[in-house]
Design an enzyme around this catalytic site. Structure first.
Site, short mmCIF file in Angstrom:
data_model
loop_
_atom_site.label_atom_id
_atom_site.label_comp_id
_atom_site.label_asym_id
_atom_site.label_seq_id
_atom_site.Cartn_x
_atom_site.Cartn_y
_atom_site.Cartn_z
N LYS A 1 32.69 38.05 71.41
CA LYS A 1 33.53 36.86 71.24
C LYS A 1 34.70 37.24 70.34
O LYS A 1 34.56 37.33 69.12
CB LYS A 1 32.74 35.71 70.63
N CYS B 1 36.38 49.16 22.64
CA CYS B 1 36.21 47.94 23.44
C CYS B 1 34.77 47.89 23.96
O CYS B 1 34.33 48.80 24.66
CB CYS B 1 37.20 47.93 24.60
#
Length: 768
Positions: free
Chosen positions: A150, A508
């Site tokens: 399809k 960090c």
């Protein structure tokens, strides 16, 4: 090859005695000679366009095709009466229009029913309905079904009269559509004249048995026989855009936008791009859009007795020169439908184009007629969809994630939506440039895509649904105030890069966590039991600040953490100890150097043989390593120029991390490894070797493992359920090995490192 002049096809075919009357002729030809030559040129050009566009098997060089095309143009300019509707010169023509003419379909373009159950039970339910409608007893043989894809494109009706394309129209409301003939002519795959042959004629009994090849028209006159073609043949099909063509189109659009061209935009998905191209008022613009076509059915037919099956009908259309998708099959009963649905579902993401399901049709045309229609839908067909890969939802907010290397990634927070088989509430926006290009704003309705294992992403905005109170355009720097959202360090965007980065490094916490997880991963140091939740605890509690501190963890420190039992702590300490014995390649990979992946780390280890030599290598020396370019070399050099990074490396070595001496191969030795310079591809499941183990064996012998098959591939190692890679290897005539063949190759190569890989005919080879 342009749509107006498909410039790829084969040596100049036999001219069948037709004289050359092209531009090089000394005197203008008479009308009779010109007509014969024009007919031959049309036939030849149509034949080679079919080879190029439909069969993907060009034979004629571009320059020769262009020469013939220009000769036909010259004849038609000299004698306009010889210019026919099916001439290749007429693919791109016409003026810009004010609008489209509405045309009524002779046979309505009806839609087919969609099976809402996307599981296997949907196929079973359809088969049960068909058997019930046909009043078949339980012991009746299974029904034969034609199964197809399809396609996710735009439905089109092509009308051929006596084999010549005279009109193309959109589906519209099913009763009437828009005349888009001029735009459809620009699609090279769609023949302007059908290749009709006697075996495709009106006598149904003259058709060859189903599955046999139909006779094709040949160059040397008009293709096929126009008087044998049906008086009217309407072909239904789908106009679509391949994924690679879509990406190339969007890349061109981005370049135009960057140049400042007005009115340019990128496209959200291939379907929208295809539909927009078909409905262009200017056919010259449509001609620039790379469209494709698949035929899948019929409309009005006059003068052709149809084959007895739908599969036979598609075979006939393919033989007539129309492109028909190869991914189709005739299957038996519900089991066959289920198997097809599952097989295509597994292939879906690797197809060259988008689909949203498969279609089942009762194969017998006689049974189709018995079943008929209900509320304008055929009882004999159904569309069986897969979970949607794209859905619309609302953008609730944009958050910024900090990655292992400090990369700042905007992430869309969404109203949860079911897409691609799972519920999605977050989707990547990639970077600031992408978010701005798509003009994504908080409050927008956005299109989210998730295909296979791909991370969900926002692919576009539905501007028609943008509310009045929508947020401002996305500005990452302004949003964060120039500071990392985790550690507060300054953020920076290196020149020439698309990503903003936190400059905090291991200061960090976000980068620290990601760096530890990367270091501990299976293909790096392989520290079993060190997962993301435990890393969060270790970093948040301040227990771990650097990688070397991992090796200072003891049972007491670990059991002090919440939900950490003594047994788990003992196991983790043992895993840390075990990880100390590794390889140079794994260690280099684990350090998280930007641009250095697993393959590059292995190449560095093979080339230099010792960590100190890697750390001290100049940019020029690094570029001498295979596959290491200037950007990667500079990234490695920059990493080891940082005193902090060198200190981390020394502390890790001091903690006891080591690798066996024999694994260090000097550059000179690397070239002498038994599989040096050889490329292998792994596909399928091997009986005893895992993919990683096979890859390690190949790379240890100096070979390279590639993810794709090409003419440069030396060997393809195939196991159970090998797929398209094995098919391509057979097409290219490559050497195909099974697991035993791979091991024999490694053993023989090791015994004689100078052996030419192509001189090993006695190696066990998998059956082809």
């Amino acid at each position: 090859m342009s749509p107006s002049a498909p410039a790829n096809s084969a040596p100049d075919p036999d001219r069948n005695g037709v004289p050359d009357v092209g531009p090089a002729s000394a005197a203008p030809p008479d009308l009779q000679t010109a007509a014969a030559r024009a007919a031959w040129l049309r036939s030849t050009l149509q034949h080679h366009a079919h080879l190029y566009y439909v069969l993907d098997a060009p034979e004629l060089p571009d320059a020769e095709y262009d020469r013939l095309f220009q000769e036909l143009q010259a004849i038609e300019a000299m004698y306009p009466a010889l210019r026919t509707a099916d001439s290749p010169t007429q693919r791109v023509l016409g003026q810009v229009r004010d609008g489209f003419v509405v045309v009524r379909h002779a046979v309505p373009m009806l839609s087919i029913r969609t099976e809402t159950d996307t599981e296997a039970s949907g196929a079973v339910a359809f088969d049960a309905r068909v058997r019930r409608e046909l009043e078949l007893p339980d012991d009746a043989p299974p029904i034969s079904y034609a199964t197809e894809l399809k396609f996710d494109g735009l439905a089109i009706n092509l009308r051929y009269e006596h084999g010549v394309l005279v009109q193309a129209a959109t589906r519209g409301d099913g009763e009437s559509g828009e005349d888009v003939t001029q735009n459809i002519r620009t699609i090279g795959q769609i023949p302007l004249r059908l290749r009709w042959a006697p075996t495709l004629g009106a006598d149904a009994h003259s058709l060859p048995p189903e599955g046999a090849r139909f006779a094709l028209g040949r160059p040397g006159g008009e293709t096929g026989a126009p008087d044998l073609a049906p008086a009217v043949l309407e072909v239904r099909g789908e106009v679509y855009m391949r994924r690679d063509d879509f990406e190339a189109l969007n890349e061109r659009q981005r370049e135009r936008i960057a140049r400042g061209d007005k009115g340019e935009k990128t496209f959200v998905n291939p379907r929208n791009a295809a539909a927009g191209a078909v409905r262009q008022l200017d056919p010259a613009i449509a001609a620039q859009r790379p469209l494709s076509f698949f035929a899948y059915g019929l409309g009005e037919v006059q003068g052709w007795a149809l084959p007895h099956t739908h599969a036979g009908l598609l075979d006939a259309l393919a033989a007539a020169g129309l492109p028909v998708c190869a991914e189709r099959a005739v299957v038996q009963g519900a089991d066959g439908l289920v198997a097809f649905h599952q097989r295509i579902g597994a292939l879906r993401d690797s197809l060259a184009f988008d689909i949203d399901g498969v279609v089942y049709k009762v194969d017998s045309l006689a049974l189709q007629q018995r079943l008929g229609f209900v509320t304008r839908e055929p009882r004999w067909a159904v569309a069986h969809k897969y979970p949607a890969q794209e859905q619309m939802t609302r953008l609730l907010g944009i958050e910024i994630q900090v990655g292992r290397t400090g990369k700042l990634t905007p992430v869309a927070r969404l109203e949860p939506v079911f897409v691609g088989g799972t519920t999605v509430s977050n989707a990547t926006l990639h970077n600031e440039d992408e978010a701005r290009r798509k003009d994504v704003r908080v409050g927008d309705t956005v299109i989210v895509r998730r295909a296979g294992d791909v991370i969900p992403q926002v692919v576009g905005v539905v501007l028609e649904q943008r509310p009045d109170d929508v947020g401002e355009p996305f500005d990452l720097y302004q949003r964060l105030g120039g500071r990392c959202p985790v550690c507060g360090s300054a953020i920076a965007r290196p020149e020439g890069e698309a990503d903003w980065r936190c400059t905090g490094g291991l200061f960090c916490a976000a980068q620290r966590k990601q760096a530890i997880l990367h270091f501990a991963s299976r293909r790096m140091m392989d520290i079993e039991g060190l997962g993301d939740k435990l890393v969060d605890q270790l970093v948040d509690a301040g227990v771990i600040r650097t990688l070397p501190e991992l090796y200072k963890l003891g049972v007491a420190k670990l059991t002090a953490l919440e939900r950490m039992g003594e047994k788990s702590a003992v196991n983790l300490v043992a895993a840390l100890e075990k990880s100390k014995q590794t390889t140079l390649a794994r260690f280099l990979f684990s350090l998280g150097i930007r641009q250095v992946g697993e393959a590059t780390a292995k190449a560095l280890a093979r080339h230099f043989g010792a960590l100190d030599r890697v750390m001290d290598a100049s940019v020029d020396q690094l570029q001498a390593v295979p596959d290491v370019g200037p950007i990667v070399a500079l990234s490695i050099r920059t990493f080891f120029d940082q005193p902090h990074n060198r200190e981390v490396v020394e502390q890790l070595r001091a903690a006891g991390i080591h690798w066996a001496e024999h694994e260090a191969s000097a550059a000179a030795d690397a070239a002498e490894l038994p599989l040096a310079g050889k490329t292998l591809v792994l596909t399928g499941t091997l009986p005893t070797l895992g993919r990683d183990a096979a890859k390690d064996l190949i790379e240890a012998a100096g070979g390279k493992v590639s993810g794709s098959v090409s003419k440069k591939t030396h060997f393809v190692v195939a196991g159970a359920e090998a797929g398209s890679k094995l098919d391509k290897a057979r097409e290219l005539g490559l050497v195909i090995l099974d697991e035993a063949g791979l091991l024999a190759l490694l053993n023989e190569a090791e015994a004689d490192a100078d052996a030419d890989a192509e001189g090993l005919p006695d190696s066990p080879v998998a059956p082809t």
